[in-house]
Design a protein around this motif. Structure first.
Motif, short mmCIF file in Angstrom:
data_model
loop_
_atom_site.label_atom_id
_atom_site.label_comp_id
_atom_site.label_asym_id
_atom_site.label_seq_id
_atom_site.Cartn_x
_atom_site.Cartn_y
_atom_site.Cartn_z
N ALA A 1 0.82 -1.23 0.00
CA ALA A 1 0.00 0.00 0.00
C ALA A 1 0.85 1.28 0.00
N PRO A 2 1.86 1.38 0.90
CA PRO A 2 2.57 2.66 0.96
C PRO A 2 3.24 3.07 -0.35
N ILE A 3 3.90 2.13 -0.99
CA ILE A 3 4.62 2.53 -2.21
C ILE A 3 3.65 2.86 -3.35
N LEU B 1 8.72 18.29 -6.82
CA LEU B 1 8.19 17.64 -5.61
C LEU B 1 8.86 18.25 -4.38
N PRO B 2 8.17 18.19 -3.24
CA PRO B 2 8.73 18.86 -2.06
C PRO B 2 9.96 18.17 -1.48
N ASP B 3 10.85 18.97 -0.89
CA ASP B 3 11.99 18.45 -0.12
C ASP B 3 11.51 18.24 1.31
N ARG C 1 10.60 11.50 11.38
CA ARG C 1 9.91 12.79 11.22
C ARG C 1 10.82 13.74 10.46
N MET C 2 10.32 14.33 9.40
CA MET C 2 11.11 15.33 8.65
C MET C 2 10.72 16.72 9.14
N SER C 3 11.50 17.71 8.72
CA SER C 3 11.14 19.10 9.07
C SER C 3 9.76 19.46 8.52
N ALA D 1 1.51 7.15 -6.87
CA ALA D 1 0.42 7.97 -7.41
C ALA D 1 0.61 9.44 -7.06
N TRP D 2 1.10 9.70 -5.87
CA TRP D 2 1.32 11.10 -5.44
C TRP D 2 2.43 11.73 -6.26
N HIS D 3 3.51 10.99 -6.53
CA HIS D 3 4.61 11.57 -7.31
C HIS D 3 4.23 11.78 -8.77
N GLY E 1 -0.88 13.58 6.01
CA GLY E 1 -1.34 12.46 6.85
C GLY E 1 -1.20 11.12 6.17
N ALA E 2 -0.92 11.11 4.87
CA ALA E 2 -0.64 9.83 4.18
C ALA E 2 0.59 9.16 4.76
N HIS E 3 1.45 9.93 5.42
CA HIS E 3 2.63 9.34 6.06
C HIS E 3 2.26 8.50 7.27
N THR E 4 0.98 8.39 7.56
CA THR E 4 0.54 7.46 8.60
C THR E 4 0.86 6.03 8.15
N ILE E 5 0.97 5.82 6.83
CA ILE E 5 1.46 4.53 6.34
C ILE E 5 2.84 4.74 5.69
N GLY E 6 3.63 3.68 5.69
CA GLY E 6 4.87 3.68 4.93
C GLY E 6 6.12 4.00 5.72
N ARG E 7 7.21 3.97 4.97
CA ARG E 7 8.54 4.13 5.59
C ARG E 7 9.45 4.95 4.67
N ALA E 8 10.50 5.48 5.26
CA ALA E 8 11.56 6.15 4.49
C ALA E 8 12.82 5.31 4.62
N TYR E 9 13.60 5.29 3.54
CA TYR E 9 14.79 4.43 3.49
C TYR E 9 16.04 5.26 3.22
N LYS E 10 17.11 4.87 3.91
CA LYS E 10 18.40 5.53 3.68
C LYS E 10 18.82 5.44 2.22
N GLU E 11 18.59 4.26 1.61
CA GLU E 11 19.08 4.06 0.24
C GLU E 11 18.18 4.71 -0.81
N ARG E 12 17.05 5.28 -0.39
CA ARG E 12 16.19 5.98 -1.36
C ARG E 12 16.31 7.49 -1.14
N SER E 13 15.63 7.98 -0.11
CA SER E 13 15.68 9.43 0.14
C SER E 13 16.96 9.83 0.86
N GLY E 14 17.59 8.86 1.56
CA GLY E 14 18.79 9.18 2.33
C GLY E 14 18.49 9.93 3.62
C1 HEM Z 1 4.41 17.31 2.35
C2 HEM Z 1 5.51 17.09 1.65
C3 HEM Z 1 6.09 15.72 1.50
C4 HEM Z 1 7.39 15.39 1.61
C5 HEM Z 1 8.54 16.34 1.87
C6 HEM Z 1 7.49 13.95 1.46
C7 HEM Z 1 8.66 13.24 1.51
C8 HEM Z 1 8.74 11.86 1.58
C9 HEM Z 1 9.96 11.11 1.74
C10 HEM Z 1 11.36 11.71 1.83
C11 HEM Z 1 9.63 9.80 1.80
C12 HEM Z 1 10.58 8.62 1.97
C13 HEM Z 1 10.99 8.06 0.63
C14 HEM Z 1 11.94 6.89 0.80
O1 HEM Z 1 12.99 7.06 1.44
O2 HEM Z 1 11.62 5.79 0.28
C15 HEM Z 1 8.20 9.70 1.67
C16 HEM Z 1 7.48 8.53 1.71
C17 HEM Z 1 6.14 8.46 1.53
N1 HEM Z 1 5.29 9.49 1.17
FE1 HEM Z 1 5.76 11.46 1.27
N2 HEM Z 1 6.24 13.44 1.25
C18 HEM Z 1 5.35 14.48 1.24
C19 HEM Z 1 3.99 14.40 0.98
C20 HEM Z 1 3.33 13.23 0.69
C21 HEM Z 1 1.98 13.15 0.20
C22 HEM Z 1 1.12 14.35 -0.16
C23 HEM Z 1 1.67 11.81 0.11
C24 HEM Z 1 0.41 11.15 -0.37
C25 HEM Z 1 -0.78 11.75 -0.45
C26 HEM Z 1 2.83 11.07 0.54
C27 HEM Z 1 2.90 9.70 0.66
C28 HEM Z 1 4.04 8.99 1.05
C29 HEM Z 1 4.03 7.57 1.38
C30 HEM Z 1 2.81 6.66 1.43
C31 HEM Z 1 5.36 7.23 1.67
C32 HEM Z 1 5.90 5.85 2.08
C33 HEM Z 1 6.42 5.08 0.87
C34 HEM Z 1 6.96 3.71 1.22
O3 HEM Z 1 6.77 3.21 2.34
O4 HEM Z 1 7.56 3.08 0.33
N3 HEM Z 1 3.82 11.96 0.86
N4 HEM Z 1 7.68 10.97 1.54
#
Ligand code: HEM
Length: 291
Positions: free
Chosen positions: A26-28, A127-129, A238-240, A33-35, A174-187
């Motif tokens: 789900a997260p990816i 896309l946002p930093d 948590r990012m800035s 779709a967002w990107h 709030g979509a960040h309620t699911i998913g993860r960030a990875y060192k090898e992707r975003s760093g």
């Molecule tokens: C508000 C500005 C945002 C920033 C700066 C941001 C940045 C990031 C970064 C850096 C990651 C980690 C990528 C990785 O290391 O694999 C991430 C993951 C993710 N983002 Fe955002 N994001 C933002 C907004 C959004 C929005 C609007 C959505 C969807 C509506 C979203 C959905 C996700 C999801 C679901 C993941 C997890 C992906 C995974 O687990 O593979 N993000 N985001």
């Protein structure tokens, strides 16, 4: 004709849900779709939901690291449903992912037409930093360089370029309620894995924003509020641009409301997600197809 298309879309939606359940992806799918949509520019009239992320030229943008794997997971469905466009399939998989994870039903329309070539790929860097330095040459008007280098100003510039307001920014984050960030992707994350991610499910590792990172609820906002009250969990990410949602006076009332009231979050999220999914899209038929 339309009923045939609707039937195919409905079956495809069910298959998306099965794929997401089976692969815990789900997260990816939501990030893919967002990107695809998040590079839409309402001033330039380019970018958005046109299927252009399938082209190497866009997939190679630094912000899209790791998203090729999501397209690979969707490839068998694209083959099975040749009449469903890439743009529709990408958005459908994301809406299905939110539902499968326990989130709201997104009021989606389908019938998006794919861009024919990579000429539709907009310039990189829209896309946002997540952390400073935040790029400042990002609007709101074309060519304008902002003097404000803060995370809040950056989020407002990027999201107002797509047509979103403060409440939308908070809800979509709030979509960040699911998913993860990875060192090898975003760093960006400080850890390779945490106690919440080292066993999977799915691929182990990465840092999540919440403990239950496959459940779509309002815990993202609760975690932000807890951290601001000194109850920080070092195994959560948590990012800035996440933290600022509680610090900035325009964002923070929405952040507190969503932490208190999950239903209010779901209503705001579903509307903003549907709008995001349609940015830059051309629909045939023009009114789109609802399932
Ligand atoms: C508000 C500005 C945002 C920033 C700066 C941001 C940045 C990031 C970064 C850096 C990651 C980690 C990528 C990785 O290391 O694999 C991430 C993951 C993710 N983002 Fe955002 N994001 C933002 C907004 C959004 C929005 C609007 C959505 C969807 C509506 C979203 C959905 C996700 C999801 C679901 C993941 C997890 C992906 C995974 O687990 O593979 N993000 N985001």
């Amino acid at each position: 004709m339309k009923s045939q298309a609707r039937d195919s879309l409905r079956r495809c939606f069910e298959d998306c849900k099965s794929l997401v359940r089976e692969k815990n992806c789900a997260p990816i799918m939501v990030r893919l779709a967002w990107h695809e949509c998040g590079n839409y520019d309402r001033y330039e009239g380019d970018g958005g939901s046109v299927g252009s992320i399938r082209f190497e030229k866009e997939l190679d943008h630094a912000a899209n690291a790791g998203l090729g794997s999501a397209l690979e997971l969707l490839a068998p469905l694209k083959e099975r449903y040749a009449d469903v466009s890439h743009a529709d399939l990408i958005q459908m998989a994301s809406a299905a992912s939110i539902e499968v994870s326990g989130g709201p039903k997104i009021p989606m329309r389908y019938g998006r037409v794919d861009a024919a070539s990579d000429e539709a790929v907009p310039p990189e860097g829209r896309l946002p930093d997540g952390e400073a330095p935040f790029h400042q040459a990002d609007g709101p008007c074309p060519g304008e360089v902002s003097e404000d280098a803060s995370a809040a100003a950056h989020l407002r510039r990027v999201f107002s370029r797509m047509g979103f307001d403060d409440r939308d920014v908070v809800a979509l984050s709030g979509a960040h309620t699911i998913g993860r960030a990875y060192k090898e992707r975003s760093g960006l994350p400080s850890k390779d894995a945490t106690k919440y991610t080292d066993q999977g499910p799915g691929r182990p590792g990465g840092m999540s924003w919440t403990k239950s990172w496959l459940t779509f609820d309002n815990s993202y906002f609760k975690v932000l509020v807890d951290a601001s009250q000194g109850k920080e969990d070092e195994d959560l990410f948590r990012m800035s641009t996440d933290a600022v949602l509680l610090e900035d006076e325009g964002f923070s009332p929405h952040c507190h409301e969503f932490a208190r009231d999950q239903e209010a979050f779901f209503v705001a999220y579903a509307a903003a997600h549907a709008k995001l999914s349609e940015l830059g899209a051309h629909f045939v038929p023009p009114e789109g197809i609802r399932l």
